[in-house]
Design an enzyme around this catalytic site. Sequence first.
Site: not given
Length: 157
Positions: A121, A133, A71
């Site tokens: 994240h 993402h 990520c």
Amino acid sequence: MSAFPRIPALASRAGTASALTAAMLAASVLIPGLATGAQAATSGEQALKVAASKKGSPYQYGATGPNRFDCSGLTLYSFKKVGKNLPRTAQSQYNSTRHLSSGSRQVGDLVFFHSGSNVYHVGIYAGSNKIWHSPKPGGSVRLEKIWTNSVWYGRVK
């Protein structure tokens, strides 16, 4: 000699302009909220385009591109391509951004997912409550709806 010698050249230019218009319309469908026309794209919007261009690239823990990403590797790579530097991890990226309220978020801002004070994240805001993402092992770079209210927003300086 024809009275209209420039018509083929003008028609050719019109075709190019139409192709560019079609490409921008296609990009605005892929990236909701993206600036079009004469508006200058922010570095965040430019980074969002980079991330979207990596659609389908597989997730790999610790990877920073150009073909595999985790990520924060995707956000680091996307902003680096437009001349902005970010730290390596999602938590460090959060710490380095200007923090925003959800009402102040804009396309191209970073979306940080957290549990308590721990950021776990990150993605790039695409508008319409969606992010680009690299989600998890077995996944790939994609556009996805934000699935929780436990998010913070940050703008790359």
